[in-house]
Design a protein around this motif. Structure first.
Motif, PDB file in Angstrom:
ATOM      1  N   ASP A   1       7.521  56.222  28.247  1.00 20.26           N
ATOM      2  CA  ASP A   1       7.236  54.825  28.601  1.00 20.26           C
ATOM      3  C   ASP A   1       6.599  54.691  29.975  1.00 20.26           C
ATOM      4  O   ASP A   1       6.501  53.588  30.525  1.00 20.26           O
ATOM      5  CB  ASP A   1       8.523  54.001  28.559  1.00 20.26           C
ATOM      6  CG  ASP A   1       9.601  54.539  29.497  1.00 20.26           C
ATOM      7  OD1 ASP A   1       9.427  55.657  30.041  1.00 20.26           O
ATOM      8  OD2 ASP A   1      10.626  53.861  29.666  1.00 20.26           O
ATOM      9  N   CYS A   2       6.145  55.780  30.529  1.00 19.09           N
ATOM     10  CA  CYS A   2       5.617  55.807  31.892  1.00 19.09           C
ATOM     11  C   CYS A   2       4.465  54.817  32.084  1.00 19.09           C
ATOM     12  O   CYS A   2       4.454  54.019  33.030  1.00 19.09           O
ATOM     13  CB  CYS A   2       5.170  57.227  32.209  1.00 19.09           C
ATOM     14  SG  CYS A   2       4.289  57.466  33.739  1.00 19.09           S
ATOM     15  N   VAL A   3       3.482  54.842  31.193  1.00 17.23           N
ATOM     16  CA  VAL A   3       2.295  54.009  31.349  1.00 17.23           C
ATOM     17  C   VAL A   3       2.650  52.535  31.204  1.00 17.23           C
ATOM     18  O   VAL A   3       2.254  51.694  32.032  1.00 17.23           O
ATOM     19  CB  VAL A   3       1.213  54.415  30.334  1.00 17.23           C
ATOM     20  CG1 VAL A   3       0.025  53.464  30.416  1.00 17.23           C
ATOM     21  CG2 VAL A   3       0.763  55.853  30.582  1.00 17.23           C
ATOM     22  N   ASP A   4       3.387  52.191  30.167  1.00 17.29           N
ATOM     23  CA  ASP A   4       3.737  50.789  29.949  1.00 17.29           C
ATOM     24  C   ASP A   4       4.590  50.238  31.074  1.00 17.29           C
ATOM     25  O   ASP A   4       4.437  49.081  31.465  1.00 17.29           O
ATOM     26  CB  ASP A   4       4.469  50.634  28.604  1.00 17.29           C
ATOM     27  CG  ASP A   4       3.540  50.826  27.421  1.00 17.29           C
ATOM     28  OD1 ASP A   4       2.369  50.410  27.509  1.00 17.29           O
ATOM     29  OD2 ASP A   4       3.969  51.406  26.407  1.00 17.29           O
ATOM     30  N   GLN A   5       5.484  51.045  31.618  1.00 12.70           N
ATOM     31  CA  GLN A   5       6.293  50.589  32.760  1.00 12.70           C
ATOM     32  C   GLN A   5       5.409  50.240  33.947  1.00 12.70           C
ATOM     33  O   GLN A   5       5.599  49.195  34.589  1.00 12.70           O
ATOM     34  CB  GLN A   5       7.293  51.678  33.167  1.00 12.70           C
ATOM     35  CG  GLN A   5       8.540  51.760  32.321  1.00 12.70           C
ATOM     36  CD  GLN A   5       9.614  52.574  33.028  1.00 12.70           C
ATOM     37  OE1 GLN A   5      10.136  52.180  34.075  1.00 12.70           O
ATOM     38  NE2 GLN A   5       9.921  53.721  32.465  1.00 12.70           N
ATOM     39  N   ALA A   6       4.457  51.103  34.265  1.00  9.51           N
ATOM     40  CA  ALA A   6       3.584  50.865  35.418  1.00  9.51           C
ATOM     41  C   ALA A   6       2.757  49.602  35.227  1.00  9.51           C
ATOM     42  O   ALA A   6       2.631  48.776  36.144  1.00  9.51           O
ATOM     43  CB  ALA A   6       2.677  52.075  35.645  1.00  9.51           C
ATOM     44  N   VAL A   7       2.166  49.427  34.038  1.00 13.71           N
ATOM     45  CA  VAL A   7       1.351  48.243  33.775  1.00 13.71           C
ATOM     46  C   VAL A   7       2.208  46.976  33.862  1.00 13.71           C
ATOM     47  O   VAL A   7       1.792  45.962  34.444  1.00 13.71           O
ATOM     48  CB  VAL A   7       0.673  48.356  32.394  1.00 13.71           C
ATOM     49  CG1 VAL A   7      -0.023  47.047  32.034  1.00 13.71           C
ATOM     50  CG2 VAL A   7      -0.330  49.500  32.404  1.00 13.71           C
ATOM     51  N   ASN A   8       3.400  47.018  33.292  1.00 16.61           N
ATOM     52  CA  ASN A   8       4.278  45.838  33.323  1.00 16.61           C
ATOM     53  C   ASN A   8       4.675  45.470  34.748  1.00 16.61           C
ATOM     54  O   ASN A   8       4.739  44.283  35.101  1.00 16.61           O
ATOM     55  CB  ASN A   8       5.522  46.087  32.469  1.00 16.61           C
ATOM     56  CG  ASN A   8       5.201  46.114  30.985  1.00 16.61           C
ATOM     57  OD1 ASN A   8       4.200  45.545  30.547  1.00 16.61           O
ATOM     58  ND2 ASN A   8       6.041  46.773  30.202  1.00 16.61           N
ATOM     59  N   ILE A   9       4.963  46.459  35.577  1.00 16.47           N
ATOM     60  CA  ILE A   9       5.314  46.174  36.970  1.00 16.47           C
ATOM     61  C   ILE A   9       4.155  45.476  37.667  1.00 16.47           C
ATOM     62  O   ILE A   9       4.344  44.509  38.417  1.00 16.47           O
ATOM     63  CB  ILE A   9       5.693  47.473  37.715  1.00 16.47           C
ATOM     64  CG1 ILE A   9       7.024  48.026  37.190  1.00 16.47           C
ATOM     65  CG2 ILE A   9       5.784  47.238  39.230  1.00 16.47           C
ATOM     66  CD1 ILE A   9       7.361  49.409  37.727  1.00 16.47           C
ATOM     67  N   LEU A  10       2.941  45.946  37.424  1.00 16.65           N
ATOM     68  CA  LEU A  10       1.775  45.335  38.062  1.00 16.65           C
ATOM     69  C   LEU A  10       1.572  43.900  37.578  1.00 16.65           C
ATOM     70  O   LEU A  10       1.324  42.990  38.384  1.00 16.65           O
ATOM     71  CB  LEU A  10       0.527  46.170  37.772  1.00 16.65           C
ATOM     72  CG  LEU A  10      -0.749  45.765  38.510  1.00 16.65           C
ATOM     73  CD1 LEU A  10      -0.560  45.861  40.025  1.00 16.65           C
ATOM     74  CD2 LEU A  10      -1.931  46.627  38.076  1.00 16.65           C
ATOM     75  N   LEU A  11       1.703  43.667  36.274  1.00 15.69           N
ATOM     76  CA  LEU A  11       1.497  42.329  35.732  1.00 15.69           C
ATOM     77  C   LEU A  11       2.591  41.362  36.172  1.00 15.69           C
ATOM     78  O   LEU A  11       2.352  40.166  36.311  1.00 15.69           O
ATOM     79  CB  LEU A  11       1.438  42.393  34.205  1.00 15.69           C
ATOM     80  CG  LEU A  11       0.246  43.186  33.624  1.00 15.69           C
ATOM     81  CD1 LEU A  11       0.320  43.194  32.105  1.00 15.69           C
ATOM     82  CD2 LEU A  11      -1.086  42.615  34.104  1.00 15.69           C
ATOM     83  N   GLU A  12       3.790  41.874  36.400  1.00 18.43           N
ATOM     84  CA  GLU A  12       4.904  41.023  36.834  1.00 18.43           C
ATOM     85  C   GLU A  12       4.864  40.724  38.332  1.00 18.43           C
ATOM     86  O   GLU A  12       5.644  39.900  38.819  1.00 18.43           O
ATOM     87  CB  GLU A  12       6.233  41.699  36.487  1.00 18.43           C
ATOM     88  CG  GLU A  12       6.511  41.747  34.983  1.00 18.43           C
ATOM     89  CD  GLU A  12       7.684  42.652  34.630  1.00 18.43           C
ATOM     90  OE1 GLU A  12       8.285  43.235  35.580  1.00 18.43           O
ATOM     91  OE2 GLU A  12       7.994  42.776  33.432  1.00 18.43           O
ATOM     92  N   ASN A  13       3.989  41.388  39.056  1.00 16.59           N
ATOM     93  CA  ASN A  13       3.861  41.174  40.503  1.00 16.59           C
ATOM     94  C   ASN A  13       2.412  40.832  40.830  1.00 16.59           C
ATOM     95  O   ASN A  13       1.631  41.709  41.237  1.00 16.59           O
ATOM     96  CB  ASN A  13       4.312  42.428  41.265  1.00 16.59           C
ATOM     97  CG  ASN A  13       5.793  42.701  41.120  1.00 16.59           C
ATOM     98  OD1 ASN A  13       6.606  42.216  41.893  1.00 16.59           O
ATOM     99  ND2 ASN A  13       6.145  43.505  40.114  1.00 16.59           N
ATOM    100  N   PRO A  14       2.030  39.562  40.667  1.00 19.91           N
ATOM    101  CA  PRO A  14       0.621  39.180  40.842  1.00 19.91           C
ATOM    102  C   PRO A  14       0.071  39.445  42.231  1.00 19.91           C
ATOM    103  O   PRO A  14      -1.147  39.543  42.410  1.00 19.91           O
ATOM    104  CB  PRO A  14       0.623  37.680  40.523  1.00 19.91           C
ATOM    105  CG  PRO A  14       2.043  37.247  40.624  1.00 19.91           C
ATOM    106  CD  PRO A  14       2.882  38.418  40.271  1.00 19.91           C
ATOM    107  N   GLU A  15       0.950  39.569  43.231  1.00 20.98           N
ATOM    108  CA  GLU A  15       0.478  39.851  44.586  1.00 20.98           C
ATOM    109  C   GLU A  15       0.141  41.326  44.787  1.00 20.98           C
ATOM    110  O   GLU A  15      -0.501  41.708  45.772  1.00 20.98           O
ATOM    111  CB  GLU A  15       1.545  39.437  45.610  1.00 20.98           C
ATOM    112  CG  GLU A  15       2.731  40.392  45.768  1.00 20.98           C
ATOM    113  CD  GLU A  15       3.736  40.360  44.616  1.00 20.98           C
ATOM    114  OE1 GLU A  15       4.733  41.114  44.682  1.00 20.98           O
ATOM    115  OE2 GLU A  15       3.537  39.581  43.663  1.00 20.98           O
ATOM    116  N   ALA A  16       0.561  42.187  43.845  1.00 22.72           N
ATOM    117  CA  ALA A  16       0.376  43.632  43.987  1.00 22.72           C
ATOM    118  C   ALA A  16      -1.037  44.044  43.593  1.00 22.72           C
ATOM    119  O   ALA A  16      -1.628  43.494  42.660  1.00 22.72           O
ATOM    120  CB  ALA A  16       1.393  44.381  43.142  1.00 22.72           C
ATOM    121  N   ASP A  17      -1.564  45.014  44.313  1.00 18.35           N
ATOM    122  CA  ASP A  17      -2.870  45.585  43.989  1.00 18.35           C
ATOM    123  C   ASP A  17      -2.750  46.788  43.068  1.00 18.35           C
ATOM    124  O   ASP A  17      -3.668  47.089  42.306  1.00 18.35           O
ATOM    125  CB  ASP A  17      -3.593  46.020  45.270  1.00 18.35           C
ATOM    126  CG  ASP A  17      -3.961  44.837  46.158  1.00 18.35           C
ATOM    127  OD1 ASP A  17      -4.581  43.895  45.642  1.00 18.35           O
ATOM    128  OD2 ASP A  17      -3.610  44.866  47.344  1.00 18.35           O
TER     129      ASP A  17
END
Length: 262
Positions: free
Chosen positions: A98-114
């Motif tokens: 689940d490595c890839v999906d976890q990373a993408v979800n973290i980014l989408l859940e944090n709109p301020e993150a680059d």
């Protein structure tokens, strides 16, 4: 080395599988300047809509111009711009499922993150590292910790937790690459990965150890084989080819026409 056999499959096939098996990924693209690598990538399901120009394929080329070229090419030739760019380095093939999906979800859940970057617990503590002054030959600590005198003598449990970046996964917003000229941006979120998955293939010794993780460790991981059987404890039958296996393919023929192999 990207297409060298690694535990039964080309090394690059593991990163391609990570993209193809992730629920959040819609396109898996390989950027390469090599036709042979491109052909192997297509065989395992990746797209190769372009060949990377030679100026972005040198030994000293960093990731940034490679991704700038890929995004610019896709925008110009296909009118395509992804919401998130996921970087999967071939030299880090052992990934949690689940490595890839976890990373993408973290980014989408944090709109301020680059971006989101994969990390593991650091194997070496930087607060116990030293520099040596070349002029005097004297030692000085690399880092200090506010409020702790001589951090290099303190127990690790009293020192700040530190992490080591790995090549498992980077999830990046395209504007960071194209507008900021950065593969990370200003706000970076972590994805902490189990240290048992730590792999960075650089030498033949790294290769052998990493193959063992795939074949014998029992770790759940992304695998182009999908379901891989472990080697049985008791072997009941071994069937082998002869030419090139029990021989080295050398053949002699004598003056009577008799053939002999080494």
């Amino acid at each position: 080395k990207n297409i060298r056999n690694f535990a039964g499959y080309p090394l690059i096939a593991y990163s391609i599988a990570a993209g193809l098996q992730a629920k959040s990924v819609t396109r898996t693209i390989v950027s390469t300047d090599d036709e042979e690598i491109a052909a192997v990538a297509r065989k395992f399901g990746a797209q190769t809509p372009f060949l990377r120009p030679a100026e972005f394929s040198q030994d000293g080329t960093t990731d940034l111009p490679v991704f700038q070229h890929a995004l610019s090419w896709l925008a110009e030739h296909e009118g395509y711009m992804p919401d998130v760019v996921v970087q999967l380095r071939p030299t880090t093939p052992v990934r949690p499922p689940d490595c890839v999906d976890q990373a993408v979800n973290i980014l989408l859940e944090n709109p301020e993150a680059d971006s989101v970057r994969g990390l593991v617990d650091a194997g070496q503590c930087p607060y116990k590292m030293w520099q040596i002054n070349p002029a005097t030959g004297r030692m000085a600590p690399l880092l200090g910790v506010e409020g702790i005198k001589e951090a290099f003598n303190a127990p690790r449990q009293k020192l700040p937790q530190v992490y080591w970046q790995t090549g498992h996964i980077d999830a990046i917003r395209p504007h960071s690459i194209l507008d900021k000229g950065s593969m990370s941006g200003d706000v970076i979120m972590p994805l902490v990965i189990d240290v048992r998955y730590t792999v960075d293939i650089d030498s033949p010794a790294d290769w052998e150890k990493s193959e063992w993780l795939v074949t014998d460790s029992g770790l759940a991981m992304v695998d182009p084989a999908r379901a891989r059987r472990s080697f049985p404890e008791k072997v009941e039958l071994l069937v082998m080819d002869f030419d090139g296996v029990l021989t080295d393919n050398r053949v002699w023929v004598d003056e009577q026409g008799h053939e002999m192999v080494a």
